[in-house]
Write a protein that holds these residues in place. Structure first.
Motif, short mmCIF file in Angstrom:
data_model
loop_
_atom_site.label_atom_id
_atom_site.label_comp_id
_atom_site.label_asym_id
_atom_site.label_seq_id
_atom_site.Cartn_x
_atom_site.Cartn_y
_atom_site.Cartn_z
N LEU A 407 26.26 3.89 26.29
CA LEU A 407 27.02 3.83 27.53
C LEU A 407 26.13 3.53 28.73
CD1 LEU A 407 29.67 6.71 27.43
CD2 LEU A 407 30.09 4.35 28.13
N GLU A 408 25.00 4.22 28.80
CA GLU A 408 24.11 4.07 29.95
C GLU A 408 23.56 2.64 30.04
OE1 GLU A 408 22.06 4.84 33.35
OE2 GLU A 408 23.56 6.10 32.36
N ASN A 409 23.25 2.07 28.91
CA ASN A 409 22.70 0.72 28.94
C ASN A 409 23.78 -0.30 29.31
OD1 ASN A 409 20.19 -0.74 28.53
ND2 ASN A 409 21.24 -1.77 26.84
N ILE A 410 24.99 -0.15 28.78
CA ILE A 410 26.07 -1.05 29.16
C ILE A 410 26.43 -0.86 30.62
CG2 ILE A 410 28.50 -1.60 28.73
CD1 ILE A 410 28.06 -0.86 25.80
N ARG A 412 24.45 -0.04 32.95
CA ARG A 412 23.40 -0.67 33.76
C ARG A 412 23.70 -2.15 34.00
NH1 ARG A 412 18.72 -3.29 32.36
NH2 ARG A 412 19.13 -2.89 30.17
N HIS A 413 24.22 -2.83 32.98
CA HIS A 413 24.58 -4.24 33.14
C HIS A 413 25.81 -4.39 34.04
CE1 HIS A 413 21.81 -6.20 30.28
NE2 HIS A 413 21.88 -5.05 29.60
N LEU A 414 26.75 -3.47 33.92
CA LEU A 414 27.93 -3.54 34.78
C LEU A 414 27.56 -3.38 36.25
CD1 LEU A 414 30.50 -1.48 32.69
CD2 LEU A 414 30.60 -3.93 33.15
N ASP A 415 26.61 -2.52 36.52
CA ASP A 415 26.17 -2.32 37.90
C ASP A 415 25.54 -3.59 38.48
OD1 ASP A 415 27.11 0.23 37.98
OD2 ASP A 415 25.19 1.17 37.46
N ARG A 416 25.11 -4.50 37.60
CA ARG A 416 24.54 -5.77 38.04
C ARG A 416 25.60 -6.88 38.08
NH1 ARG A 416 18.95 -5.76 34.41
NH2 ARG A 416 17.99 -3.94 35.43
N ASP A 417 26.88 -6.45 38.02
CA ASP A 417 28.02 -7.37 38.13
C ASP A 417 28.11 -8.34 36.96
OD1 ASP A 417 28.82 -6.23 40.50
OD2 ASP A 417 27.59 -7.58 41.71
N VAL A 418 27.65 -7.90 35.78
CA VAL A 418 27.85 -8.67 34.56
C VAL A 418 29.27 -8.37 34.05
CG1 VAL A 418 27.05 -9.07 32.19
CG2 VAL A 418 25.40 -8.58 34.02
N PRO A 419 30.04 -9.37 33.60
CA PRO A 419 31.40 -9.10 33.09
C PRO A 419 31.38 -8.07 31.96
CG PRO A 419 31.06 -11.46 33.40
CD PRO A 419 29.72 -10.81 33.62
N PRO A 420 32.44 -7.25 31.84
CA PRO A 420 32.44 -6.15 30.85
C PRO A 420 32.15 -6.60 29.42
CG PRO A 420 34.26 -5.91 32.37
CD PRO A 420 33.63 -7.24 32.69
N GLN A 422 30.53 -9.31 28.36
CA GLN A 422 29.14 -9.73 28.22
C GLN A 422 28.19 -8.54 28.37
OE1 GLN A 422 28.39 -12.84 27.31
NE2 GLN A 422 26.27 -12.14 27.04
N ALA A 423 28.56 -7.58 29.26
CA ALA A 423 27.72 -6.39 29.42
C ALA A 423 27.68 -5.58 28.13
CB ALA A 423 28.27 -5.53 30.57
N ALA A 424 28.83 -5.48 27.45
CA ALA A 424 28.86 -4.75 26.17
C ALA A 424 28.02 -5.46 25.13
CB ALA A 424 30.30 -4.59 25.70
N LEU A 425 28.11 -6.80 25.08
CA LEU A 425 27.32 -7.53 24.09
C LEU A 425 25.83 -7.42 24.38
CD1 LEU A 425 29.53 -10.75 23.76
CD2 LEU A 425 29.20 -8.98 22.04
N ASP A 426 25.44 -7.64 25.66
CA ASP A 426 24.02 -7.57 26.01
C ASP A 426 23.47 -6.16 25.85
OD1 ASP A 426 24.21 -10.22 26.58
OD2 ASP A 426 24.39 -9.95 28.76
N GLY A 427 24.21 -5.18 26.35
CA GLY A 427 23.73 -3.79 26.28
C GLY A 427 23.61 -3.29 24.85
N SER A 428 24.60 -3.60 24.01
CA SER A 428 24.54 -3.15 22.62
C SER A 428 23.45 -3.87 21.84
CB SER A 428 25.90 -3.36 21.94
OG SER A 428 26.25 -4.75 21.95
N ARG A 429 23.20 -5.16 22.17
CA ARG A 429 22.13 -5.89 21.48
C ARG A 429 20.77 -5.29 21.81
NH1 ARG A 429 22.79 -10.31 23.69
NH2 ARG A 429 21.04 -10.20 25.17
N GLU A 430 20.56 -4.91 23.06
CA GLU A 430 19.27 -4.35 23.48
C GLU A 430 19.01 -2.96 22.89
OE1 GLU A 430 19.34 -6.49 27.90
OE2 GLU A 430 19.70 -4.34 27.66
N ILE A 431 20.07 -2.21 22.72
CA ILE A 431 19.89 -0.79 22.36
C ILE A 431 20.35 -0.48 20.95
CG2 ILE A 431 22.13 0.23 22.97
CD1 ILE A 431 18.70 1.46 24.20
N GLY A 432 20.92 -1.46 20.22
CA GLY A 432 21.51 -1.19 18.91
C GLY A 432 20.54 -0.62 17.91
N PHE A 433 19.37 -1.28 17.74
CA PHE A 433 18.40 -0.79 16.76
C PHE A 433 17.77 0.52 17.21
CE2 PHE A 433 18.56 -5.17 15.21
CZ PHE A 433 18.61 -4.95 13.85
#
Length: 774
Positions: A407-410, A412-420, A422-433
């Motif tokens: 949640l915190e990583n996603i 963080r992307h939302l606070d940078r005005d990334v669409p929800p 894309q924010a979910a995809l980027d945040g989960s990719r960065e933190i998934g492993f």
């Protein structure tokens, strides 16, 4: 590679997965049985043998020794103990955990059959073999009392009706009867009357056996109809036996009443049970391994009103102890703890995330993880018990870790005005492993508990598996459901409506900034004084080791369920009337305590290796208001019963589970072994005397009780040989009237009863009476 991407791009399938987890989890929770501890298949076999009238030494040498010699060749046997008392022997065989219970019982039965020809010929029945599960302690005690009917009539109803009906409740393995008062006809003989009429004990025994028979009489075949013949050769009451003609002298009949008397009595007349001072019988319900204790209690309680309404003589049935009450309370406490912990975790998440929707998404990980765990527990055959509930409680803090990181990583992307999305995809990719590694590393910590061998491993495996499953399911939720919900329900930046005001948010930011600055200042100080920090860490480590040594240790904590036991040991040789009188006085002293609600008191019967004719037992139940101070009440009762100086009373809360084949009425026990009885007796008394001098020990006793007063009969062998009297004849002549010899069986409509013959009580200690038996 993004582990969460398939779940984010397929929200319907992910929602179906979450919904299925909820439905199946609820189903699994409803199917889980409730118990105090996990079920452990502990292969233990109990062998009991009886030889009425035999001394403990005779039982040990003639019965226990041949059986144990044969048992020693059974494969997989890990421990074996035998306890011999007057007229009975109890042998407990414990096998390795890799041995099946059925195989252990079968091998033991085969060994008993092979040892049969080494046993004394006078045993009334072959040794009995049964499975003994140390974890299968009674879960419920039911008292049965009636003031207006004989105890043997009450016992008949208890054994033929109540115990039979209760055994039909699903999950009930056995219903044991404590304080059984099975009907029997007792025949007391006057040795002087026998002598004056020229009768012997053997002639009386033969007359009773020939006059009380139940043999097949065949069928009378007619021309058109066959008739079954029936001869009423049974005597069923004491009055009928009193009129029985034993012989004729000078043409005159000699009835049994002329040389003694027959009485309607009980088979075990040297034991009594009272329920709050009223004579009665206690039924102990034992559950099957893996069954639901709460469901069994509900089924029995629903059946009791019907059984009580059908009871004769105004008999009353009452539940005097129910372990399900404690289990229900424990489950309710854990459920409340889970709910409270979930609310606190959600509150902390809301304070830091400051997004209501994000807080709700993170909080969903708790119920989903728990419900998924319930499903796995049901599939593995686990139960809701003390250890699995502890695992669930501890896991509440773990299950949100993965979801919060995601949640915190996603966020963080939302606070940078990334669409929800894309924010979910980027945040989960960065933190998934990272989430995957966190989950696996945390779950693998409990792997030693799962792989631990022996009895401890079997007991704690359920704890390790449960908490590992919670962590793994929470990781699955964090990688699937959490990012999918974030992609659909979180919004850009600060556009999401919040329930916090700007003023409260700025106040939190100021407090958070101050705490962060304070942490940075202390961190700089620590880094400038590295050596002092390392020394401080070393001191903390040394102090932790010291505290670990000082902290009291035990295997399992005592369950403070408002009930406890008391084992009472009386002086050996004490007559049963005196013992029963003393037991009643002790019971009255316990009942006078205002915290005590009910007491079951048994005289002449104890528990385990410390049971015997000179023992007693109390089952004490406290009022609900005093259940929390059980230890304090036990100390009060110890002080109140100190005036009974000729007995040893052990108050204790029973262990949740027994380890080892030797049962004990105390927290600690020493086992002494020796090849010679006299040496062992001397060593035992020396050790007991030394332990009693220790001020830290409250009660010390021993189950080696060979101080019973004895009358030694010296046999003049030359004169006996000249008179044609053998040693066997002398021992049989004494054993027949003094041992309560079973001479016949009465076959009733629903049960069978014994006919017992013995010397009249007023002649039992008369030397002249013993001499007249010759």
């Amino acid at each position: 590679m993004n582990i969460s991407e398939p779940f984010i791009r397929r929200p319907v399938a992910t929602s179906v997965l979450a919904f299925a987890l909820v439905v199946l989890g609820i189903f699994g929770y409803l199917q889980l049985p409730s118990a105090l501890l996990p079920s452990v298949a502990f292969p233990t076999v109990l062998v009991t043998a009886s030889l009425p009238g035999a001394s403990p030494q005779t039982m040990s040498s003639a019965v226990a020794t041949p059986l144990m010699r044969q048992f020693s060749s059974i494969p997989g046997l890990s421990a074996m103990t035998a306890t011999s008392q007057e007229g009975s022997t109890r042998i407990i065989l414990q096998f390795g955990l890799n041995q099946s219970v059925a195989e252990a019982v079968q091998n033991t039965s085969n060994a008993v059959t092979q040892a049969q020809h080494f046993l004394p010929p006078g045993m009334p029945q072959p040794p009995l073999v049964k499975n003994l599960n140390p974890t299968a302690t009674p879960i419920m005690y039911i008292g049965l009392s009636a003031r207006n009917m004989p105890l043997y009539e009450l016992d008949k109803y208890a054994e033929t009706k109540v115990a039979t009906e209760l055994s039909t409740v699903p999950g009930v393995a056995d219903v044991e009867v404590f304080g059984a008062q099975t009907y029997a006809v007792r025949i007391y003989l006057n040795p002087f009357s026998l002598q004056s009429r020229g009768l012997s004990l053997q002639s009386v025994e033969a007359a009773i056996q020939s006059a009380n028979v139940d043999l097949p009489q065949g069928t009378l075949e007619g021309g058109k109809t066959d008739f079954a013949t029936q001869v009423h050769g049974q005597l069923h009451t004491a009055a009928a036996f009193n009129h029985l003609v034993l012989a004729y002298a000078s043409g005159q009949p000699i009835p049994l009443s002329a040389v003694g008397k027959a009485e309607n009595s009980t088979q075990y007349n040297l034991q009594k049970t009272w329920i709050n001072g009223t004579p009665g019988i206690v039924l102990a319900v034992v559950r099957q391994p893996g069954s639901n204790t709460v469901a069994i209690s509900d089924g029995i309680r629903a059946m009791l009103p019907t059984l009580e309404s059908a009871a004769p003589g105004g008999a009353q049935l009452s539940v005097v102890f129910d372990n399900a009450t404690y289990i229900r309370a424990a489950i309710d406490d854990v459920v409340f703890t889970l709910l409270l912990a979930s609310l606190l975790v959600a509150a902390v998440m809301w304070v830091f995330l400051r997004r209501p929707t994000a807080t709700l998404i993170g909080s969903l990980a708790i119920p989903l993880s728990l419900l998924g765990t319930f499903l796995v527990m049901m599939l593995l055959g686990y139960s809701l018990n003390t250890l699995t509930l502890l695992a669930l409680t501890l896991a509440v803090g773990f299950v949100v870790d993965d979801a919060v990181v995601m949640l915190e990583n996603i966020n963080r992307h939302l606070d940078r005005d990334v669409p929800p999305l894309q924010a979910a995809l980027d945040g989960s990719r960065e933190i998934g492993f990272t989430v995957l590694s966190m989950t696996l590393s945390l779950a693998i910590i409990f792997l030693p508990l799962i792989l631990m061998g022996g009895f401890i491993g079997h007991l704690f495996a359920a704890f390790g598996v449960t908490i590992s499953v919670v962590i793994l399911v929470s990781g699955l939720i964090a990688l699937s459901v959490t990012p999918m919900l974030c992609s659909r329900f979180l919004h850009l930046g600060r556009t999401e409506s919040t329930i916090t005001t700007n003023a409260s948010e700025s106040t939190f930011q100021r407090l958070f900034e101050r705490s962060r600055q304070w942490y940075l200042r202390t961190l700089r100080i620590a880094l400038r004084h590295r050596n002092w920090m390392i020394a401080l860490a070393g001191l903390v480590l040394i102090g932790s080791i010291g505290l670990g040594i000082l902290v009291p240790k035990s295997f399992l904590p005592s369950e403070n369920n408002g009930s406890f036991f008391a084992s009472i040991t009386y002086p050996t040789g004490m007559s049963f009337p005196e013992l029963a009188k003393e037991q009643k006085a002790i019971e009255a002293a316990v009942l006078r305590n205002p915290a005590v609600q009910s007491v079951i008191s048994s005289a002449g019967q104890g528990a385990g290796a410390f049971g015997g004719s000179n023992s007693g037992r109390l089952i004490v139940r406290l009022k609900s208001s005093a259940a929390s101070r059980t230890d304090e009440v036990i100390q009060e009762l110890r002080r109140a019963t100190k005036k009974f100086s000729n007995v040893e009373i052990f108050f204790q809360q029973p262990a949740a589970i027994q380890i080892g084949p030797i049962s004990s009425n105390a927290q600690y026990q020493f086992v002494l072994q020796g090849e010679d009885w006299n040496t062992l007796d001397t060593a035992t008394h020396t050790l007991v005397a030394a332990l009693r001098k220790n001020a830290e020990l409250q009660c010390v006793t021993s189950n080696l009780q060979n101080t019973n007063p004895k009358i030694s009969v010296a046999m003049d062998r030359p004169r006996a040989t000249a008179l044609g009297v053998t040693a066997q004849a002398i021992e049989q002549t004494l054993g027949l009237p003094l041992g309560g010899q079973e001479v016949r069986t009465i076959y009733g409509n629903s049960n069978q009863y014994e006919v017992l013959m013995e010397l009249a009580p007023q002649y039992q200690q008369d030397i002249n009476a013993l001499a007249s038996l010759a």
